[in-house]
Write a protein that holds these residues in place. Structure first.
Motif, mmCIF file in Angstrom:
data_model
loop_
_atom_site.group_PDB
_atom_site.id
_atom_site.type_symbol
_atom_site.label_atom_id
_atom_site.label_comp_id
_atom_site.label_asym_id
_atom_site.label_seq_id
_atom_site.Cartn_x
_atom_site.Cartn_y
_atom_site.Cartn_z
ATOM 1 N N PHE A 244 0.831 -1.192 0.000
ATOM 2 C CA PHE A 244 0.000 0.000 0.000
ATOM 3 C C PHE A 244 0.873 1.252 0.000
ATOM 4 O O PHE A 244 2.010 1.232 0.495
ATOM 5 C CB PHE A 244 -0.928 0.008 1.210
ATOM 6 N N PRO A 245 0.353 2.354 -0.519
ATOM 7 C CA PRO A 245 1.153 3.590 -0.564
ATOM 8 C C PRO A 245 1.311 4.194 0.833
ATOM 9 O O PRO A 245 0.542 3.886 1.749
ATOM 10 C CB PRO A 245 0.327 4.506 -1.467
ATOM 11 N N HIS B 132 0.946 -11.913 7.003
ATOM 12 C CA HIS B 132 2.107 -11.371 7.712
ATOM 13 C C HIS B 132 2.315 -9.919 7.322
ATOM 14 O O HIS B 132 1.944 -9.491 6.225
ATOM 15 C CB HIS B 132 3.383 -12.151 7.357
ATOM 16 N N THR B 133 2.963 -9.175 8.197
ATOM 17 C CA THR B 133 3.436 -7.852 7.804
ATOM 18 C C THR B 133 4.598 -8.026 6.833
ATOM 19 O O THR B 133 5.371 -8.979 6.912
ATOM 20 C CB THR B 133 3.895 -7.048 9.027
ATOM 21 N N TRP B 134 4.719 -7.107 5.922
ATOM 22 C CA TRP B 134 5.775 -7.144 4.904
ATOM 23 C C TRP B 134 6.975 -6.349 5.392
ATOM 24 O O TRP B 134 6.830 -5.351 6.098
ATOM 25 C CB TRP B 134 5.220 -6.538 3.620
ATOM 26 N N THR C 127 6.123 2.952 1.946
ATOM 27 C CA THR C 127 5.294 1.857 1.465
ATOM 28 C C THR C 127 5.356 0.684 2.435
ATOM 29 O O THR C 127 6.425 0.290 2.888
ATOM 30 C CB THR C 127 5.780 1.393 0.078
ATOM 31 N N THR C 128 4.218 0.146 2.729
ATOM 32 C CA THR C 128 4.174 -1.036 3.586
ATOM 33 C C THR C 128 3.112 -1.972 3.055
ATOM 34 O O THR C 128 2.367 -1.634 2.127
ATOM 35 C CB THR C 128 3.899 -0.653 5.053
ATOM 36 N N SER D 271 0.815 -1.719 -5.364
ATOM 37 C CA SER D 271 1.191 -2.847 -6.222
ATOM 38 C C SER D 271 0.902 -4.131 -5.480
ATOM 39 O O SER D 271 0.834 -4.156 -4.246
ATOM 40 C CB SER D 271 2.674 -2.782 -6.614
ATOM 41 N N ASP D 272 0.728 -5.201 -6.226
ATOM 42 C CA ASP D 272 0.647 -6.534 -5.634
ATOM 43 C C ASP D 272 1.096 -7.552 -6.675
ATOM 44 O O ASP D 272 1.030 -7.304 -7.885
ATOM 45 C CB ASP D 272 -0.743 -6.864 -5.087
#
Length: 390
Positions: A94-95, A127-129, A182-183, A231-232
Motif C-alpha cells: 500500500f502507498p 504477515h506484515t511485509w 510503502t508497507t 502494487s501486488d
C-alpha cells in the motif's frame, strides 16, 4: 420439321454429355476425411497433397526467463505442493499515508476467488511485509522463512470457505500510524499443509474485489478514507526437475520450452499446405489445478540458442490443451514454410504459456527420445512442385 428434330436431338445429346461430365467431376473430387488439408484428390491440373514422414525434435530445452513479473495478474496465489520446494506466496503493498494520526481503527479486506480441498482444511497466514524479506526474494532466495515478519492473522480454509469468500482483518492503529513509507502484507500457506491452494483477487479487479484498507476516524461506523494497493504480485518457487522425460512450462516462473526440428530434407520448392506441431503432456504433474485447460503459443526463434532467446513476437501460433486431454496440436504452417523455402533461418520454436505472468499454471511436456509416440513432432502435408508431375 427435320430441322426442329435435329436441333432437339443435338440439345439432348449435349445435355447428356454435360450431365456425364458433371458426374465424373463429382466422383473424382471426393475428399477423404482423413486428410486435414481438404485437398487430397488427384487430377491432371492440381497435384495431390501428400503426407510426409513425421519430423521429430532433435533438441529440446526448458528455458527460464530472468526476473519474471506477475504484477499484471488478476489474481494473487498462495500454494504449497508436495514439499517446501514447491510454493507460491503473494505480497500486497500500500502507498504511504499522507496523514495517519488519530486513527480509531483500520480494516484490511481480501476477497478469495477459489481454493482446493485435496487434503482437507488448511491454514493461510497474513504477515506484515518488510524490505529485508523482499530483498532476499529479489536476489533469488527461496522465500527465506527466517525473514518472514510477524503474523497478523491465521485462518482456516474449510469446506464452508471453498470458492468465493471474503475476509476482514482488524489492524493495530498504533502500528498503522508508524507507516512512513510503502508497507504491506504477505500471504502464505502454512508450511505443514501439502497440496493446498488458495487464490485471491488482485488490484487489477474492480474496487469491490481488489484488496483495500478502510480507515475509521470516528469509531467503526464511518469510513473516512479507503486506500487501494500501490502494487501486488505473486512469487512462485518450483522444485528442481526430477523427470528427465519431461520439460516444464510454467506461467508463474515464466519457464518456456525451446524445440528444434531438422527440416532440411524437405525440398525448397515444395509447398507446405499444413504443418502441425504435436505435443504430449503428463497430466499427473499439472499444477495447481490439473482440471483447467491450458493455452500456449509457439513463436519462431530469430537467433541461435547460444546467443539468446529472441523470437518473432509479431507472428505466433496458438494451441489449447483441453480439459482431460493429454495431447494438443498447433498449426505452424507459415513458420515451417519459411524454413523450408529458406525465407529465414531455422533456429527452432519457442513455446510459452499464453497466460504467462497471469496465472501459476504448470504443465509437463514429454520429451522422451526413447518413446517416439510421445516425442514432439511435426506432421507435414505438402504439394510437390508442378515440374515434378509431368
Amino acid at each position: 420439321m427435320k430441322l426442329l428434330y435435329a436441333k432437339s436431338f443435338t440439345l439432348t445429346t449435349m445435355s447428356s454429355i454435360t450431365f456425364v461430365m458433371i458426374l465424373m467431376l463429382l466422383g473424382g473430387c471426393t475428399v477423404p476425411e482423413s486428410n486435414p488439408t481438404g485437398a487430397s484428390y488427384v487430377n491432371r491440373i492440381i497435384p495431390s497433397v501428400e503426407k510426409g514422414d513425421p519430423v521429430y525434435s532433435t533438441e529440446a530445452d526448458s528455458v527460464f526467463t530472468e526476473s519474471p513479473s506477475n504484477s499484471s495478474s488478476y489474481y494473487l496465489y498462495t500454494y504449497t505442493g508436495d514439499d517446501l520446494d514447491d510454493r507460491a506466496v503473494s505480497t500486497v503493498l500500500f502507498p504511504p499515508l499522507a496523514d495517519s494520526t488519530n486513527i480509531d481503527s483500520v480494516k484490511l479486506y481480501l476477497h478469495q476467488s477459489e481454493s482446493n480441498m485435496e487434503n482437507g482444511s488448511f491454514s493461510v497466514s497474513l504477515h506484515t511485509w518488510n524490505q529485508d524479506w523482499q530483498d532476499a526474494v529479489d536476489n533469488g532466495d527461496d522465500f527465506p522463512d527466517a525473514l518472514i515478519p510477524d503474523i497478523i492473522s491465521t485462518w482456516e480454509i474449510t469446506e464452508d470457505s471453498v470458492g468465493n469468500n471474503s475476509y476482514t482483518f482488524d489492524l493495530d492503529p498504533d502500528w498503522v500510524e508508524t507507516w512512513l513509507d510503502t508497507t504491506g502484507f504477505i500471504l502464505i500457506i502454512d508450511e505443514m499443509d501439502n497440496n493446498a491452494y488458495a487464490r485471491f483477487y488482485s488490484k487489477q479487479n474492480s474496487d469491490d474485489l481488489k484488496p483495500r484498507l478502510d480507515f475509521y476516524i470516528d469509531g467503526d461506523t464511518l469510513v473516512t478514507e479507503t486506500v487501494y494497493p500501490l502494487s501486488d504480485t505473486y512469487y512462485v518457487q518450483k522444485p528442481a526437475p526430477n523427470r528427465p522425460d519431461l520439460l516444464f512450462m510454467d506461467n508463474g516462473t515464466h519457464d518456456r520450452i525451446r524445440l528444434q526440428f531438422d527440416v532440411s530434407s524437405v525440398a525448397e520448392d515444395i509447398t507446405i499446405n499444413l504443418a502441425r506441431l504435436i505435443l504430449y503432456v503428463d497430466t499427473l504433474v499439472s499444477q495447481p489445478d490439473p482440471s483447467e485447460y491450458y493455452n500456449l503459443s509457439a513463436y519462431r526463434l530469430i537467433e541461435d540458442y547460444a546467443n539468446g532467446l529472441e523470437y518473432d513476437a509479431s507472428n505466433s501460433s496458438f494451441g489449447t490443451l483441453e480439459t482431460g486431454q493429454n495431447s494438443l496440436s498447433i498449426s505452424v504452417t507459415a513458420i515451417v514454410q519459411g524454413w523450408t523455402s529458406n525465407t529465414y533461418d531455422n533456429f527452432g520454436f519457442l513455446l510459452k504459456g499464453y497466460s504467462e505472468g497471469l496465472t501459476m499454471d504448470r504443465r509437463g511436456f514429454y520429451m522422451n527420445v526413447q518413446d517416439s509416440t510421445r516425442m514432439p513432432r511435426l506432421e507435414l502435408y505438402y504439394t510437390p512442385p508442378l515440374t515434378n508431375r509431368y
